[in-house]
Design a protein around this motif. Sequence first.
Motif, PDB file in Angstrom:
ATOM      1  N   ILE A 226       0.824  -1.290  -0.236  1.00 39.50           N
ATOM      2  CA  ILE A 226      -0.095   0.018   0.171  1.00 39.50           C
ATOM      3  C   ILE A 226       0.961   1.350   0.192  1.00 39.50           C
ATOM      4  N   PHE A 227       1.954   1.225   0.926  1.00 40.02           N
ATOM      5  CA  PHE A 227       2.878   2.316   0.935  1.00 40.02           C
ATOM      6  C   PHE A 227       3.483   2.597  -0.408  1.00 40.02           C
ATOM      7  N   ILE A 228       4.106   1.420  -1.053  1.00 40.46           N
ATOM      8  CA  ILE A 228       4.896   1.804  -2.429  1.00 40.46           C
ATOM      9  C   ILE A 228       3.534   2.186  -3.444  1.00 40.46           C
ATOM     10  N   PHE A 229       2.461   1.664  -3.624  1.00 44.80           N
ATOM     11  CA  PHE A 229       1.466   2.101  -4.534  1.00 44.80           C
ATOM     12  C   PHE A 229       1.166   3.380  -4.293  1.00 44.80           C
ATOM     13  N   GLY A 230       0.957   3.913  -2.983  1.00 47.39           N
ATOM     14  CA  GLY A 230       0.728   5.185  -2.810  1.00 47.39           C
ATOM     15  C   GLY A 230       1.738   5.966  -3.126  1.00 47.39           C
ATOM     16  N   LEU A 231       2.959   5.797  -2.960  1.00 43.00           N
ATOM     17  CA  LEU A 231       4.148   6.568  -3.273  1.00 43.00           C
ATOM     18  C   LEU A 231       4.492   6.552  -4.866  1.00 43.00           C
ATOM     19  N   LEU A 232       4.344   5.538  -5.362  1.00 40.21           N
ATOM     20  CA  LEU A 232       4.319   5.658  -6.953  1.00 40.21           C
ATOM     21  C   LEU A 232       2.949   6.409  -7.581  1.00 40.21           C
ATOM     22  N   GLY A 233       1.807   6.384  -7.024  1.00 39.71           N
ATOM     23  CA  GLY A 233       0.827   7.103  -7.357  1.00 39.71           C
ATOM     24  C   GLY A 233       1.158   8.527  -7.453  1.00 39.71           C
ATOM     25  N   GLY A 234       1.714   9.069  -6.256  1.00 37.18           N
ATOM     26  CA  GLY A 234       2.100  10.372  -5.981  1.00 37.18           C
ATOM     27  C   GLY A 234       2.935  10.925  -7.040  1.00 37.18           C
TER      28      GLY A 234
ATOM     29  N   ILE B 204      11.662   9.301   0.502  1.00 36.03           N
ATOM     30  CA  ILE B 204      10.591   8.943   1.075  1.00 36.03           C
ATOM     31  C   ILE B 204      10.475   7.610   1.315  1.00 36.03           C
ATOM     32  N   GLY B 205      10.713   6.706  -0.042  1.00 37.15           N
ATOM     33  CA  GLY B 205      10.887   5.477   0.108  1.00 37.15           C
ATOM     34  C   GLY B 205      11.759   4.810   1.150  1.00 37.15           C
ATOM     35  N   VAL B 206      13.184   5.337   1.183  1.00 33.80           N
ATOM     36  CA  VAL B 206      13.853   4.840   2.304  1.00 33.80           C
ATOM     37  C   VAL B 206      13.488   5.181   3.697  1.00 33.80           C
ATOM     38  N   ALA B 207      13.199   6.449   3.903  1.00 36.45           N
ATOM     39  CA  ALA B 207      12.275   6.873   5.151  1.00 36.45           C
ATOM     40  C   ALA B 207      11.339   5.845   5.592  1.00 36.45           C
ATOM     41  N   GLY B 208      10.523   5.458   4.630  1.00 40.02           N
ATOM     42  CA  GLY B 208       9.260   4.526   4.954  1.00 40.02           C
ATOM     43  C   GLY B 208       9.638   3.210   5.338  1.00 40.02           C
ATOM     44  N   GLY B 209      11.060   2.779   4.843  1.00 42.59           N
ATOM     45  CA  GLY B 209      11.302   1.403   5.186  1.00 42.59           C
ATOM     46  C   GLY B 209      11.379   0.539   3.935  1.00 42.59           C
TER      47      GLY B 209
ATOM     48  N   PRO C 281      15.702   1.970  -7.710  1.00 41.63           N
ATOM     49  CA  PRO C 281      15.429   1.227  -6.315  1.00 41.63           C
ATOM     50  C   PRO C 281      13.883   1.323  -6.241  1.00 41.63           C
ATOM     51  N   LEU C 282      13.049   2.392  -6.570  1.00 40.47           N
ATOM     52  CA  LEU C 282      11.461   2.195  -6.404  1.00 40.47           C
ATOM     53  C   LEU C 282      10.902   0.976  -7.141  1.00 40.47           C
ATOM     54  N   GLY C 283      11.457   0.813  -8.218  1.00 35.87           N
ATOM     55  CA  GLY C 283      10.713  -0.307  -9.293  1.00 35.87           C
ATOM     56  C   GLY C 283      10.942  -1.653  -8.483  1.00 35.87           C
ATOM     57  N   LEU C 284      12.306  -1.842  -8.126  1.00 30.77           N
ATOM     58  CA  LEU C 284      12.813  -2.903  -7.528  1.00 30.77           C
ATOM     59  C   LEU C 284      11.983  -3.273  -6.329  1.00 30.77           C
ATOM     60  N   ALA C 285      11.706  -2.192  -5.512  1.00 35.09           N
ATOM     61  CA  ALA C 285      10.814  -2.289  -4.105  1.00 35.09           C
ATOM     62  C   ALA C 285       9.502  -2.767  -4.487  1.00 35.09           C
ATOM     63  N   LEU C 286       9.142  -2.336  -5.502  1.00 35.28           N
ATOM     64  CA  LEU C 286       7.721  -2.617  -5.956  1.00 35.28           C
ATOM     65  C   LEU C 286       7.683  -4.045  -6.428  1.00 35.28           C
ATOM     66  N   GLU C 287       8.623  -4.461  -7.136  1.00 33.76           N
ATOM     67  CA  GLU C 287       8.735  -5.801  -7.616  1.00 33.76           C
ATOM     68  C   GLU C 287       8.868  -6.784  -6.447  1.00 33.76           C
TER      69      GLU C 287
END
Length: 589
Positions: free
Chosen positions: A6-14, A36-41, A457-463
Motif C-alpha cells: 500500500i505504501f509503495i503504490f501510494g508513493l508511486l501514485g504520488g 521518502i521510500g528509504v524513510a518509509g522502510g 530502487p523504487l521499481g525494485l521495491a515494487l517488484e
Amino acid sequence: MTGQQIFIFGLLGGVFAFLVWGRIRYDLVAFAALIIGVAGGAIPAEHAFAGFGHEAVIIIALVLIASRALMNSGAVELIAQYVVDAGRSLSSHIGVMSVAGAALSAIINNVAALVILMTLDMETARKAGRSVSLSLMPLSFATILGGMVTMIGTPPNIVIAQYRDRALGEPFSMFDFSPVGLVCAIAGIAFVAGIGWRLIPQRIAPQKAGETESGLFVAEAGFPEGSEWVGQTPRDLVEKADELDVAILGLVRRGKRLPGFAMGEEIRKSDRLVVEGIPKSIEAFTGAAKLDITVKPKEEGLIGRSMTLTEAIVPLGARAVGRTALDMRLLARRGVTLIGVSRQGTRFRERVRNLTIQAGDVVLLLGPENRVADAVEWMGAMALADRSHAVIQRSKALLAIGIFAAAIAASVIGLISLPIALAAAVALYALFNIVNAREVYESVEWPVIVLLGSLIPLGLALEESGGTELIANAIVAQTSFLPAWGILAVLMVVTMTLSDFLNNVATALIAAPIAVGIASSIGVSPDPFLMGVAVAASCAFLTPIGHKNNTIIMGPGGYHFGDYWRMGLPLEILIIVVSVPAILFFWPL
C-alpha cells in the motif's frame, strides 16, 4: 495487500500525479520519492543510491557524450548535407528528412538527432517559403521511431535490455530490437510522409527567403595550402555560398580590398575572401568550402583544439570602442580572433581586423571558450546569451566514426560489455579533444540520470514487495477471455498511454516487471512482452510532454498541446497494428 505494498503504490501514485501535473521538475519528484521510500522502510538504506550505478544509467550517459562527439567532429554533418533540398515537394522532403532522422537516431541518441536536423529542416522551410509547422512534427516522430531500431537509440530500450539481464540472466543485445523496430519505423515514416503531415495545422506563417533571426556579419576567410579554389574565381564559390545563405562580397589581396565584388578575379593562395552571413552560415560555408576563418598558425587552429564562435555587443564606453583588432592585439595577447562585425546591416570596405569598433557593434570572436570569455571581459563587451556556436572539427570526422564503430563492434562480438566499450570511446574522444572536459559534463542530461537512478530502487521495491505481481494478475484477470496476443496488445496500449503523459524512462521501469509477471502468469515467453513494452514506452506521440523531442519542437513549430494527437493518435494505432504481429513473428510466444 500488505502495508508495504500500500505504501509503495501510494508513493508511486504520488510520483505519477506530480509528473502529470508537471509543475515540479521530474528529477526532483523522483529523488524526493526515493528519499521518502528509504524513510518509509520500503527501500533499504544501503541500496538507496544503487540505481545511479546501474548499467542502464551509465549507458545512457555515455551515449549522450558519444553523440556530442559525433556532432563536434562533423560526422553527422557529412550525412545531413545530402538531405537538404528546398526544391523537393513537401512529401518528398518529409520522407527524406524522416529517413535521415530515423537512421541517425538508431546510431546516436534520438534527441541529438532531432536537434541536428531540426535546424536544417527550418532552414529548408524558409528557403522553400513554407511553414515549418508542417515538417517539424513529422521529423520529431521519425527520430522517435528510428531510436527503436537499436538498443542505444532510445532510453527505454536500454532500460528493457538491462532489466532482462536482471530478470532472465541475459540482456537484449544491440540489434535484438532491430527487426521489430525496423517494421515500426518503416510503417511510421511511410504514414507521416504520405498522410500524417496533412493532419497538422499550419501554426507558423511561411518565412520569406532572406529573413534571418540575427544580424549579418562581415567576415574574412583564407585559402589554406593546396586549396582547390586557388586559380578559380569567387564566382565559382557563389553556388555553394547561396546554398548556405552566405554572400560573397569580394577579395582582399596584399592587405587591400579589391574593387567591387571581384567575381572574375583569379584567386591566389594569399588572398582572403570577404563574406557576409549569420555566424552559423559562415561557419558552415567555410567548413564546406574548406577555408580558414582564423589567421592562427595551423598547429593552433581549428584542428588542434576545441573552438567556439561567440557574439558580443560593444556598449558605449567599452575599451574596444574606437580601436581595431590590430590595435587591441587580440590574437597575440588574448589568443582570440575577431572574424566578423555586425553594424546594423552595413557592408564594410575596410579589412575586418582594421575596422574601427563603434558602440553598438556586435563582434564575432573565435577561440577556445575560456579565452573568448576573457577577451570579451577585457574588451568591455557583453556576450549575447545563446549566441555561442561550436566550431566543427571536420578533420576528425572519420576518426570519431571509427572510434564509435569499433566500440559497437567490440560489444556486439562479445569482446567487452557495452558500458566498457562506450566508456573507452568517450575516453578516446576526450584524448583527441573531440569533446573537451566541459562538454563531457554538459552532454549528459542530468535530470534524466537523476530520474532513472531514483526510480530504479523504487521499481525494485515494487517488484520485491509483490506489487508488480498484483498488477500483472489483475491485468490477466481482466483480459482472461483474450488470447495471448490480445493481452500483449492491451499491455502495449496501457504502456503507450502512460508514456504519453509520463517520462518514457519511468514508464519502461514500471512496465517491464509487469510484463514479465503477465508472461509468467499465462505461461508464455517473457521476451515478446518485454519487446512490446520497449516499443510502447518509446511511442509517445499524443502530447508534447511524453517525449523530449515533442517538447523541443513545440516552440519552433508554434504547436498547441492539442495539435499532437491529430497525427499522433492514428500513428499510435498504426504502431500497435504492425508491431504486435511483428513481435510475435520475431519473438514467438
